[in-house]
Design a protein around this motif. Structure first.
Motif, PDB file in Angstrom:
ATOM      1  N   GLU A 145       4.643  49.328 -16.443  1.00 59.94           N
ATOM      2  CA  GLU A 145       4.181  48.826 -17.744  1.00 59.94           C
ATOM      3  C   GLU A 145       4.742  47.425 -17.885  1.00 59.94           C
ATOM      4  O   GLU A 145       5.949  47.227 -17.770  1.00 59.94           O
ATOM      5  CB  GLU A 145       4.745  49.675 -18.887  1.00 59.94           C
ATOM      6  N   VAL A 146       3.870  46.459 -18.150  1.00 58.66           N
ATOM      7  CA  VAL A 146       4.280  45.062 -18.093  1.00 58.66           C
ATOM      8  C   VAL A 146       4.124  44.374 -19.444  1.00 58.66           C
ATOM      9  O   VAL A 146       3.083  44.491 -20.084  1.00 58.66           O
ATOM     10  CB  VAL A 146       3.455  44.308 -17.017  1.00 58.66           C
ATOM     11  N   GLU A 147       5.161  43.687 -19.871  1.00 59.91           N
ATOM     12  CA  GLU A 147       5.116  42.835 -21.069  1.00 59.91           C
ATOM     13  C   GLU A 147       5.279  41.407 -20.627  1.00 59.91           C
ATOM     14  O   GLU A 147       6.209  41.091 -19.872  1.00 59.91           O
ATOM     15  CB  GLU A 147       6.283  43.194 -22.003  1.00 59.91           C
ATOM     16  N   THR A 148       4.432  40.518 -21.109  1.00 55.68           N
ATOM     17  CA  THR A 148       4.530  39.109 -20.713  1.00 55.68           C
ATOM     18  C   THR A 148       4.828  38.238 -21.940  1.00 55.68           C
ATOM     19  O   THR A 148       4.805  38.718 -23.074  1.00 55.68           O
ATOM     20  CB  THR A 148       3.217  38.621 -20.078  1.00 55.68           C
ATOM     21  N   GLY A 149       5.108  36.979 -21.680  1.00 54.61           N
ATOM     22  CA  GLY A 149       5.305  36.018 -22.764  1.00 54.61           C
ATOM     23  C   GLY A 149       6.592  36.223 -23.548  1.00 54.61           C
ATOM     24  O   GLY A 149       6.704  35.786 -24.686  1.00 54.61           O
ATOM     25  N   ILE A 150       7.585  36.870 -22.952  1.00 55.23           N
ATOM     26  CA  ILE A 150       8.860  37.087 -23.654  1.00 55.23           C
ATOM     27  C   ILE A 150       9.715  35.827 -23.491  1.00 55.23           C
ATOM     28  O   ILE A 150      10.029  35.440 -22.367  1.00 55.23           O
ATOM     29  CB  ILE A 150       9.608  38.318 -23.106  1.00 55.23           C
ATOM     30  N   GLU A 172      17.778  27.341 -14.999  1.00 52.44           N
ATOM     31  CA  GLU A 172      18.385  26.039 -14.692  1.00 52.44           C
ATOM     32  C   GLU A 172      18.768  25.272 -15.951  1.00 52.44           C
ATOM     33  O   GLU A 172      19.674  24.444 -15.918  1.00 52.44           O
ATOM     34  CB  GLU A 172      17.429  25.189 -13.839  1.00 52.44           C
ATOM     35  N   THR A 173      18.069  25.513 -17.048  1.00 53.59           N
ATOM     36  CA  THR A 173      18.426  24.832 -18.294  1.00 53.59           C
ATOM     37  C   THR A 173      19.366  25.690 -19.142  1.00 53.59           C
ATOM     38  O   THR A 173      19.766  25.285 -20.237  1.00 53.59           O
ATOM     39  CB  THR A 173      17.157  24.490 -19.112  1.00 53.59           C
ATOM     40  N   GLY A 174      19.715  26.864 -18.652  1.00 52.39           N
ATOM     41  CA  GLY A 174      20.740  27.674 -19.302  1.00 52.39           C
ATOM     42  C   GLY A 174      20.286  28.379 -20.570  1.00 52.39           C
ATOM     43  O   GLY A 174      21.101  28.990 -21.256  1.00 52.39           O
ATOM     44  N   ASP A 175      18.976  28.327 -20.870  1.00 50.20           N
ATOM     45  CA  ASP A 175      18.541  28.907 -22.140  1.00 50.20           C
ATOM     46  C   ASP A 175      17.417  29.924 -22.013  1.00 50.20           C
ATOM     47  O   ASP A 175      16.879  30.393 -23.011  1.00 50.20           O
ATOM     48  CB  ASP A 175      18.130  27.793 -23.126  1.00 50.20           C
ATOM     49  N   GLY A 176      17.081  30.295 -20.760  1.00 48.50           N
ATOM     50  CA  GLY A 176      15.977  31.242 -20.571  1.00 48.50           C
ATOM     51  C   GLY A 176      16.340  32.671 -20.950  1.00 48.50           C
ATOM     52  O   GLY A 176      15.538  33.383 -21.571  1.00 48.50           O
ATOM     53  N   ALA A 177      17.543  33.108 -20.567  1.00 49.12           N
ATOM     54  CA  ALA A 177      17.976  34.460 -20.927  1.00 49.12           C
ATOM     55  C   ALA A 177      18.067  34.575 -22.453  1.00 49.12           C
ATOM     56  O   ALA A 177      17.598  35.543 -23.058  1.00 49.12           O
ATOM     57  CB  ALA A 177      19.331  34.773 -20.288  1.00 49.12           C
ATOM     58  N   ARG A 178      18.652  33.555 -23.055  1.00 46.78           N
ATOM     59  CA  ARG A 178      18.806  33.524 -24.516  1.00 46.78           C
ATOM     60  C   ARG A 178      17.427  33.546 -25.195  1.00 46.78           C
ATOM     61  O   ARG A 178      17.212  34.236 -26.192  1.00 46.78           O
ATOM     62  CB  ARG A 178      19.597  32.250 -24.861  1.00 46.78           C
ATOM     63  N   ALA A 179      16.459  32.814 -24.614  1.00 45.90           N
ATOM     64  CA  ALA A 179      15.108  32.778 -25.191  1.00 45.90           C
ATOM     65  C   ALA A 179      14.481  34.170 -25.175  1.00 45.90           C
ATOM     66  O   ALA A 179      13.807  34.573 -26.132  1.00 45.90           O
ATOM     67  CB  ALA A 179      14.225  31.793 -24.421  1.00 45.90           C
ATOM     68  N   MET A 180      14.695  34.938 -24.094  1.00 51.17           N
ATOM     69  CA  MET A 180      14.142  36.293 -24.023  1.00 51.17           C
ATOM     70  C   MET A 180      14.812  37.210 -25.055  1.00 51.17           C
ATOM     71  O   MET A 180      14.142  37.996 -25.723  1.00 51.17           O
ATOM     72  CB  MET A 180      14.332  36.878 -22.618  1.00 51.17           C
ATOM     73  N   ILE A 181      16.135  37.085 -25.169  1.00 50.66           N
ATOM     74  CA  ILE A 181      16.865  37.899 -26.153  1.00 50.66           C
ATOM     75  C   ILE A 181      16.371  37.572 -27.563  1.00 50.66           C
ATOM     76  O   ILE A 181      16.073  38.469 -28.363  1.00 50.66           O
ATOM     77  CB  ILE A 181      18.393  37.608 -26.067  1.00 50.66           C
ATOM     78  N   ASP A 182      16.276  36.274 -27.861  1.00 50.48           N
ATOM     79  CA  ASP A 182      15.854  35.849 -29.199  1.00 50.48           C
ATOM     80  C   ASP A 182      14.425  36.273 -29.507  1.00 50.48           C
ATOM     81  O   ASP A 182      14.032  36.362 -30.668  1.00 50.48           O
ATOM     82  CB  ASP A 182      15.991  34.320 -29.350  1.00 50.48           C
ATOM     83  N   ASP A 183      13.635  36.523 -28.465  1.00 52.09           N
ATOM     84  CA  ASP A 183      12.253  36.945 -28.659  1.00 52.09           C
ATOM     85  C   ASP A 183      12.142  38.472 -28.680  1.00 52.09           C
ATOM     86  O   ASP A 183      11.056  39.026 -28.500  1.00 52.09           O
ATOM     87  CB  ASP A 183      11.375  36.351 -27.546  1.00 52.09           C
ATOM     88  N   GLY A 184      13.268  39.151 -28.872  1.00 54.49           N
ATOM     89  CA  GLY A 184      13.231  40.606 -29.056  1.00 54.49           C
ATOM     90  C   GLY A 184      13.199  41.414 -27.780  1.00 54.49           C
ATOM     91  O   GLY A 184      12.770  42.572 -27.780  1.00 54.49           O
ATOM     92  N   LEU A 185      13.669  40.830 -26.666  1.00 59.84           N
ATOM     93  CA  LEU A 185      13.639  41.547 -25.382  1.00 59.84           C
ATOM     94  C   LEU A 185      14.190  42.961 -25.496  1.00 59.84           C
ATOM     95  O   LEU A 185      13.582  43.922 -25.016  1.00 59.84           O
ATOM     96  CB  LEU A 185      14.456  40.766 -24.328  1.00 59.84           C
ATOM     97  N   LEU A 186      15.354  43.093 -26.150  1.00 60.71           N
ATOM     98  CA  LEU A 186      16.041  44.391 -26.114  1.00 60.71           C
ATOM     99  C   LEU A 186      15.282  45.467 -26.884  1.00 60.71           C
ATOM    100  O   LEU A 186      15.444  46.660 -26.604  1.00 60.71           O
ATOM    101  CB  LEU A 186      17.474  44.242 -26.623  1.00 60.71           C
ATOM    102  N   ALA A 187      14.434  45.066 -27.828  1.00 59.10           N
ATOM    103  CA  ALA A 187      13.615  46.048 -28.545  1.00 59.10           C
ATOM    104  C   ALA A 187      12.337  46.362 -27.765  1.00 59.10           C
ATOM    105  O   ALA A 187      11.641  47.329 -28.071  1.00 59.10           O
ATOM    106  CB  ALA A 187      13.260  45.503 -29.926  1.00 59.10           C
ATOM    107  N   ARG A 188      12.035  45.572 -26.744  1.00 58.98           N
ATOM    108  CA  ARG A 188      10.777  45.722 -26.018  1.00 58.98           C
ATOM    109  C   ARG A 188      10.938  46.463 -24.694  1.00 58.98           C
ATOM    110  O   ARG A 188       9.947  46.702 -23.993  1.00 58.98           O
ATOM    111  CB  ARG A 188      10.146  44.338 -25.786  1.00 58.98           C
ATOM    112  N   ILE A 189      12.189  46.781 -24.338  1.00 62.09           N
ATOM    113  CA  ILE A 189      12.438  47.546 -23.103  1.00 62.09           C
ATOM    114  C   ILE A 189      13.341  48.736 -23.440  1.00 62.09           C
ATOM    115  O   ILE A 189      14.062  48.702 -24.435  1.00 62.09           O
ATOM    116  CB  ILE A 189      13.118  46.676 -22.009  1.00 62.09           C
ATOM    117  N   PRO A 190      13.298  49.813 -22.610  1.00 60.39           N
ATOM    118  CA  PRO A 190      14.251  50.911 -22.826  1.00 60.39           C
ATOM    119  C   PRO A 190      15.679  50.385 -22.630  1.00 60.39           C
ATOM    120  O   PRO A 190      15.886  49.488 -21.812  1.00 60.39           O
ATOM    121  CB  PRO A 190      13.901  51.915 -21.725  1.00 60.39           C
ATOM    122  N   ALA A 191      16.637  50.932 -23.368  1.00 63.65           N
ATOM    123  CA  ALA A 191      18.019  50.431 -23.302  1.00 63.65           C
ATOM    124  C   ALA A 191      18.614  50.691 -21.922  1.00 63.65           C
ATOM    125  O   ALA A 191      18.761  51.845 -21.516  1.00 63.65           O
ATOM    126  CB  ALA A 191      18.856  51.103 -24.378  1.00 63.65           C
TER     127      ALA A 191
END
Ligand code: ZN
Ligand code: ZN
Length: 420
Positions: free
Chosen positions: A52-57, A149-168
């Protein structure tokens, strides 16, 4: 035969598809936050494997989930972005791509950090897990992260609700291809990558005529004093057992030889391995700059702006021991220890936000013969291109095979159906 060996005996059946994907990605790199083509190709593959794939996170991030009965949830992460560099490897799949960067400049683009290897390995591991579900149990989350490389991609996914969009997930795992013999994997408990902070410091003097310094507060003399005075923060204030790097990479002031400027701007970069050392050095930088400004009689307090921050990557000891044990079972003497790295990563932002343990390991990408020859000659630093070099090009094999084996083996340390 263990589950890892049983799954991985099918590696040859995915090898050609994986090598094709990798070479296409290497030829078509994309800058941070622009990974549209990469994300679309990743999403298409993962969907075809049954995830199951979610994109644009976080704009271009992709999360793919495969449920396979009850059991732990393991998150595997690969980063997708490339660098503004002109490739000089001469490979027949070398990049000739250019793109417009955030400043609006047309720049060459190259996968010079090996993130294309990470993506291809995670795709391969996912395909193998999807094809052999009788050998494991639980849930696999494959995360394709933008903008490391810009150090903000992981943070961008978290801020976009990543943790609510995947099983814990209960554990997060990631890897990086590094200089070192291809075919080898390397783990390290505790701190493995430094935290990084850049600080922009503006000091205010009082400008005037270069012939009448008595009427001014010269920010150039002040800035020069600050550059020198920052050095003993490392050599005199920081214990020799605590590695730290402080580099003033930029110093700008003035326009003309006979004008004393109003202000000077310094930009420095700091690398540390514990939060306490990091906080102490940042406080020392502030204290030193303020004191030098006071010593010069500045009319205004200095200003500090912290930017380009990367978190500390400190591997959980228990998690690392579990992965290292699985590696040593599968790889034998091809598994070893990893040296402390001065590079930085934003991967740990994800497990930190999810409050779960993590480990991050290295895989070698250098032709083993070239590595050993350079080692014998004492010329590794000169002869072996490292990440971010226009000459950095991991050998195709056994790098892709090893990176895939490492992901499968590590994830099975939690997902192995026979373990329960
Ligand atoms: Zn990099
Ligand atoms: Zn990297």
């Amino acid at each position: 035969m263990g589950a890892a060996a049983q799954i991985l005996q099918h590696y040859d059946s995915i090898l050609l598809e994986q090598e094709d994907f990798y070479q296409d990605l290497h030829r078509n790199p994309e800058l941070s936050h622009q990974e549209h083509r990469t994300a679309a190709n990743v999403a298409r593959c993962m969907t075809s494997y049954g995830f199951e794939v979610e994109t644009g996170i976080g704009k271009t991030g992709v999360a793919a989930v495969l449920h396979n009965g009850s059991g732990p949830t393991v998150l595997l992460r690969a980063d997708m972005d490339a660098l503004p560099l002109k490739e000089g490897t001469g490979a027949d799949y070398a990049s000739t791509v250019t793109a417009v960067d955030q400043a609006g400049e047309q720049v060459p683009v190259m996968h010079a950090c090996g993130h294309d290897i990470h993506v291809a390995c995670l795709l391969g591991a996912s395909q193998l897990f999807a094809g052999h579900q009788e050998l494991w149990k639980g849930t696999l989350v494959a995360l394709f992260q933008p903008a490391e490389e810009t150090g903000d991609g992981a943070r961008a996914m978290i801020d976009d609700g990543l943790l609510a969009r995947i099983p814990a997930p209960e554990v997060a795992l990631a890897q990086h291809v590094l200089p070192g013999p291809s075919g080898r994997v390397a783990t390290r408990p505790g701190a493995v990558l430094s935290s990084a902070d850049s600080v922009r410091i503006t000091v205010h003097g009082r400008g005037g005529h270069g012939s009448m310094p008595q009427n001014t507060v010269d920010p150039v003399v002040l800035a020069a004093m600050i550059v020198v005075r920052l050095q003993p923060i490392i050599s005199r204030e920081t214990p020799p057992t605590e590695p730290a790097v402080l580099t003033v990479g930029s110093l700008r002031a003035g326009t003309k030889s006979n004008i004393i400027a109003d202000e000077a701007v310094l930009e420095l970069n700091l690398r540390t391995y514990t939060d306490s050392v990091r906080q102490r050095i940042l406080a020392s930088i502030r204290r030193t700059v303020q004191a030098e400004c006071q010593a010069s009689g500045c009319p205004k307090e200095p200003e500090f702006e912290i930017f380009d921050r990367f978190p500390l990557t400190a591997n959980d000891k228990e998690t690392t021991a579990r992965v290292a044990g699985a590696f040593s079972n599968y790889f034998g003497d091809r598994a070893g220890g990893l040296d402390l790295q001065t590079a930085s990563e934003d991967f740990s932002d994800i497990p930190r936000a999810a409050r779960i343990p993590y480990t991050y390991w290295g895989i070698g990408g250098t032709d083993p013969e070239a590595w050993h020859a350079a080692e014998l000659a004492g010329r590794v630093q000169e002869d072996i291109p490292a990440n971010h070099s226009p000459m950095f090009l991991p050998v195709l094999q056994p790098t892709l095979r090893t990176g895939t084996e490492a992901l499968v083996t590590a994830a099975l340390a939690w997902l192995d159906a026979d373990d329960r």
